[in-house]
Enzyme design. Sequence first.
Site, PDB file in Angstrom:
ATOM      1  N   LYS A   1      53.293  24.531  74.792  1.00 16.94           N
ATOM      2  CA  LYS A   1      52.727  23.433  75.181  1.00 16.94           C
ATOM      3  C   LYS A   1      51.199  23.404  75.143  1.00 16.94           C
ATOM      4  O   LYS A   1      50.303  22.691  75.127  1.00 16.94           O
ATOM      5  CB  LYS A   1      53.304  22.498  76.121  1.00 16.94           C
ATOM      6  CG  LYS A   1      54.784  22.228  76.051  1.00 16.94           C
ATOM      7  CD  LYS A   1      55.207  21.697  77.237  1.00 16.94           C
ATOM      8  CE  LYS A   1      56.589  21.429  77.212  1.00 16.94           C
ATOM      9  NZ  LYS A   1      57.198  20.002  76.748  1.00 16.94           N
TER      10      LYS A   1
ATOM     11  N   HIS B   1      67.449  18.367  70.420  1.00 18.55           N
ATOM     12  CA  HIS B   1      66.145  18.137  70.969  1.00 18.55           C
ATOM     13  C   HIS B   1      65.162  19.292  70.792  1.00 18.55           C
ATOM     14  O   HIS B   1      63.930  19.451  71.414  1.00 18.55           O
ATOM     15  CB  HIS B   1      66.027  17.854  72.566  1.00 18.55           C
ATOM     16  CG  HIS B   1      66.889  16.657  72.921  1.00 18.55           C
ATOM     17  ND1 HIS B   1      66.290  15.513  73.165  1.00 18.55           N
ATOM     18  CD2 HIS B   1      68.214  16.291  72.827  1.00 18.55           C
ATOM     19  CE1 HIS B   1      67.123  14.557  73.367  1.00 18.55           C
ATOM     20  NE2 HIS B   1      68.293  15.035  73.248  1.00 18.55           N
TER      21      HIS B   1
ATOM     22  N   THR C   1      57.505  12.699  75.258  1.00 21.96           N
ATOM     23  CA  THR C   1      57.676  11.241  75.759  1.00 21.96           C
ATOM     24  C   THR C   1      56.576  11.033  76.860  1.00 21.96           C
ATOM     25  O   THR C   1      56.310   9.912  76.755  1.00 21.96           O
ATOM     26  CB  THR C   1      59.065  11.211  76.339  1.00 21.96           C
ATOM     27  OG1 THR C   1      59.307  12.238  77.299  1.00 21.96           O
ATOM     28  CG2 THR C   1      60.274  11.026  75.171  1.00 21.96           C
TER      29      THR C   1
ATOM     30  N   LYS D   1      54.166   7.151  77.285  1.00 24.36           N
ATOM     31  CA  LYS D   1      53.935   6.609  78.561  1.00 24.36           C
ATOM     32  C   LYS D   1      52.409   6.419  78.910  1.00 24.36           C
ATOM     33  O   LYS D   1      51.985   5.199  79.288  1.00 24.36           O
ATOM     34  CB  LYS D   1      54.417   7.494  79.965  1.00 24.36           C
ATOM     35  CG  LYS D   1      55.867   7.527  79.747  1.00 24.36           C
ATOM     36  CD  LYS D   1      56.489   8.705  80.692  1.00 24.36           C
ATOM     37  CE  LYS D   1      57.913   8.885  80.231  1.00 24.36           C
ATOM     38  NZ  LYS D   1      58.507  10.264  80.945  1.00 24.36           N
TER      39      LYS D   1
ATOM     40  N   LYS E   1      53.291  18.221  82.100  1.00 22.46           N
ATOM     41  CA  LYS E   1      54.472  18.224  81.408  1.00 22.46           C
ATOM     42  C   LYS E   1      54.819  19.775  81.980  1.00 22.46           C
ATOM     43  O   LYS E   1      54.107  20.315  82.572  1.00 22.46           O
ATOM     44  CB  LYS E   1      54.289  18.222  79.836  1.00 22.46           C
ATOM     45  CG  LYS E   1      52.895  19.001  79.519  1.00 22.46           C
ATOM     46  CD  LYS E   1      52.829  19.030  77.924  1.00 22.46           C
ATOM     47  CE  LYS E   1      52.145  17.736  77.489  1.00 22.46           C
ATOM     48  NZ  LYS E   1      52.898  17.117  76.599  1.00 22.46           N
ATOM     49  N   ARG E   2      56.222  20.212  81.677  1.00 18.60           N
ATOM     50  CA  ARG E   2      56.662  21.383  81.906  1.00 18.60           C
ATOM     51  C   ARG E   2      55.600  22.365  81.525  1.00 18.60           C
ATOM     52  O   ARG E   2      54.790  22.106  80.390  1.00 18.60           O
ATOM     53  CB  ARG E   2      58.134  21.632  81.142  1.00 18.60           C
ATOM     54  CG  ARG E   2      59.047  21.195  82.027  1.00 18.60           C
ATOM     55  CD  ARG E   2      59.166  21.251  83.424  1.00 18.60           C
ATOM     56  NE  ARG E   2      59.509  22.856  83.505  1.00 18.60           N
ATOM     57  CZ  ARG E   2      60.787  23.243  84.085  1.00 18.60           C
ATOM     58  NH1 ARG E   2      61.853  22.227  84.338  1.00 18.60           N
ATOM     59  NH2 ARG E   2      61.311  24.262  84.091  1.00 18.60           N
TER      60      ARG E   2
END
Length: 819
Positions: free
Chosen positions: A562, A365, A664, A668, A556-557
Site C-alpha cells: 500500500k 479478494h 474501498t 468513501k 488503511k491497513r
Amino acid sequence: MSNIKPLAPLAMDGQAIDQDFRRHLVHTLGCTAEELDARDQYEALALAVRDRLMERWTSTRQRHADQQCKRAYYLSLEFLMGRALGNAVLNLDLESSIREALHAYGLEIEALEEQELDAGLGNGGLGRLAACFLDSCATLDLPVVGYGIRYEYGMFRQEIHEGAQVEEPDHWLRDGYVWEIKRPQETRKVRFGGRSEFYVNAEGATQVRWVDTETVLAVPHDTPIPGFENNTVNTLRLWRAAASDEFELGEFNAGRYTESVASKNEAEHISMVLYPNDSSENGKELRLRQQYFLASASLQDVLAQWVEKHGANFDQFPAKNCFQLNDTHPSVAVAELMRLLMDKYHLGWNRAWEITTETMAYTNHTLLPEALERWSVGLFRQLLPRLIDIIFEINARFLQEVSMKWPGDTERQRRMSIIEEGPDPQVRMAYLAIVGSFSVNGVAALHTDLLKQGLFSEFNALWPEKFNNKTNGVTPRRWLAACNPELKQLLDNTIGSSWVTSLSDLTKLESHVTDKKLRSEWRQVKFANKRKLAAMVEQDCGVQFDIESMFDVQVKRIHEYKRQLLNVLHVVHLYNRIKNSDTGDWTPRSVLLGGKAAPGYYMAKQIIKLTNNVAKVVNTDPDVGNRLKLAFLPNYRVSAMEVICAGTDLSEQISTAGKEASGTGNMKFMMNGAVTIGTLDGANIEIREEVGDENFFLFGLTAAEVEAQRLHYDPNAIIAADEGFEQVMALLESGFFNQFESGIFDSVIQSIRNPHDPWMVAADFRSFVDAQQLAADAYRDEERWTTMSILNTAKSGKFSSDRTIADYNRDIWKLNNEQ
Ligand code: CJW
C-alpha cells in the site's frame, strides 16, 4: 403458540420514544435518576430503537418464509460492523423523534452514540465490505443472511507508545451488547478430530461415519440488519463456541471433576479472538478450527431449516439456496456440504456434487501470493479426517476432468491439483473453492482480469463461464448520509433525496456545479467537517491541523504494497524543500496517516515508527510552521473513518499497480468530495473512468509496466539521477529522524534501494511528487478545487454497494422475492 395476539406497532413519535427510553432505564436497566450515566442512557435509547427493529425483524422473517423465496448466505470470517445505533436511527427515520425526546433531558443524540463501542470483527476492507453488503441486501429487500463468528475479542486496539504500535485487547463484549439476541434453541454441534469409519447400511450400501470426535457447540447470536426506510430487517447470525456438557465419564470417575469442567474451556477458545492478519501469512491450527466451525455450523443451520420444511429431498435445494464465500476463509464449506449431504442425508456422490457446485460461489479478494490460503494436509487430516478424504476424492475426480481436456499433460495436472505435492503437502484452498463453485469473481475490473490472465488462467481456460467481475462498493447510508449530515442536507436541498437509495442520481449535481451558492455552501460544509477532523487529530495525536491547509489523508491497513512509505518519502521531500527555502507558491498541507499493522509484521511496524519520528521532527521545527504537518492517528477503525472521510481533501490511493485488489476507502473519500491521488490499481481505475482524468491525480507505473520494469529495476540509479530524491535519502540515511535510536530504520531505508523491492517504491517517487505538486496547485485555486470536489461526489454513483449487490443478485444469486 399460534394464538398469540398480535401487538399494535410501536409509535415512532417523540413521545413514544420518550416513554420507552424511560421504561428501559427503569425496568430493563434498573436505574434511578441519580445513578444514571451516559452508558445507561445509550443503552436505554438503543433498546427503545431495538424494540422498533424487533417488530420489523419478525415480520420480515415471516414474509420471507411465506414467500418461500430463494435465499443467499454470505459466509465470512469477518464482519466489520462498527456502531449500530446511528445506522438504525437513520434507516428507521427516527432522528427527529429522538432529538425531541432527549431534548427534555438536555441530552444530545451524538453524545449517546459516542458511547457505543465499534463492533470490530474484521481486519479491514474485506470485513467492512461484508458489512456494507448486508446493508445493501436489506435496503434492496433481498433475503440474505450473513453468517460469521462472534469473536469475544475483536480487532486489537492500537496504541502508540514512543512512536511504535502496541496492541491492546478489544474486549468489546465485556459490558454486554444490546443489539444481539441469543438463540440457544438453534444451537448446532460441530465435530473435530477422530477418524472416518466405513460401514454397510441396511440396504447394503457402503456409508461413512465420522467417529471418536470431540464436539463443540455453536450457539447463534443474531443481530438485526435494517434496510433504509423499507421496513425490512435482515439477520447477521454470529456463532459462539461453547463446550458441550457431555462429560467424559472416565475423567469423572477418576475424581477429576473440576479439571474436567475446566478443560471444557478449550472448546470456547474457537470463538475467542479474531486473527489480526490482513493479506498475510497464516497456517495456525486455531484458524482452521474457526473456519470449519463457521462453515459447518452455518451449513447445518441452512440444511436443518430446509429439512424441516422439505424433508430430506434436496431436488429444489439449489434453486432456493446460494452460498457466497468471502474469500477462501470459509471455503472448507465445499467439502462440508458434500459430507453433510452424503453422510447425514445419504445422497450419492454425484447428486451431492451437483448440489454443491450449483449452490457455492466464491469471491477472491487478493492476488498476493502470501495471502493465498494453503493448509498442511497433515494438519487437516488430524483435525478434519473426514473432510480431507472428501477433498482428495474431489481432487481425483477433478484431475480426471483435466486429463480429459488435456490428455497426457501431467505437468498441468500437477499445477492445477487442489493438493500441492512436496515434503509437506498442502491443500490449496482457492483451487478447492474454484472447483466447488459455479461462480468465481474478482472485486474490480483490473483485479478480475489479472485473476483470469494470471493466477487462475488455467481454470479460466477450463471453465471460462465461471469467471466474472463484481466491482466493490460501499453503502451510501453509513458513508455519506450518516457520517456527513451537513453534506446530506446540502444534497437533499439541491437535488432531492433519492440519491440515498439510488446513488447515480448524484449526477444531478453536475448541472448545479456552476451555482455560486451551492459552491460556497459546499466549501462551508467541507470546512465544518475539517474542523471536526482537526479536533479528533488534536485530541488523539496532539497535532494542530490548520483547516485552511489541504487535508491529505491515507488511512488503511499498514502494508508494504500500500506504500505508506512512499507517502512518508513525499513528506520528507516537502520538509526538505522547506529547509532549502524552496517554498514559492506553497500550499500548506496537513498529512494524516492511520492504520493497524499485523502484530507480527515487522516492516509494517517500522513504517509506523518512521511516520511518527518524521512527524515529531516536522511538527516541532520552527522553520516549518503551518506549511506542513504530519500526524499518525492511533487506532484507526470504522467510527474514526466516519469523521475522516467527511473531512478529507486529498485521498491517497498509492499502492503498487496490480497489488490492491480493489480498495474501498477510495470510494468513501470520493463520495464525500475528496479528490484522489492514485495509481492505476484496483477500483482507482474505475473511479478515474467515472470522474474523468482532469478530476483525478494520476501517477505511477501501470500493472504491466511494473512487471516489465521488475526485470531491470535499478532503484539506486533512479535515486542518483534525481536530486530531490537523493536529498530525501540522504536525510533518512544520516539518521536525522532517529538521532537517539541509531540504526532502527536501516531495513526500511534499505528496502527502497533494493533492486528486488517487490513494491518498487523508488520507481514511482518522481511521478508521485509531480502529481502531488499538481494537486497542491489545484488546491490553491479554490474555484478549481471546488469543481473537482463536487464532481467527485457527483460521479460516485457506481460505487454504491447497492449497485454491487444488484450485480451479484442479477448474475449469481438470482433471488427473486416476488415468486
Ligand atoms: O479486500 C477488500 C479489497 C482490498 C483487499 C482486501 C483483502 O486487499 O483491496 O478492497 C475487499 O474486497 N483482504 C484480504 N484479502 N484481500 C484478507 C483479509 C483477511 C485475511 C486475509 C486476506 C486474513 C487472513 C489471511 C488472509 C488470516 O489468516 O487471518
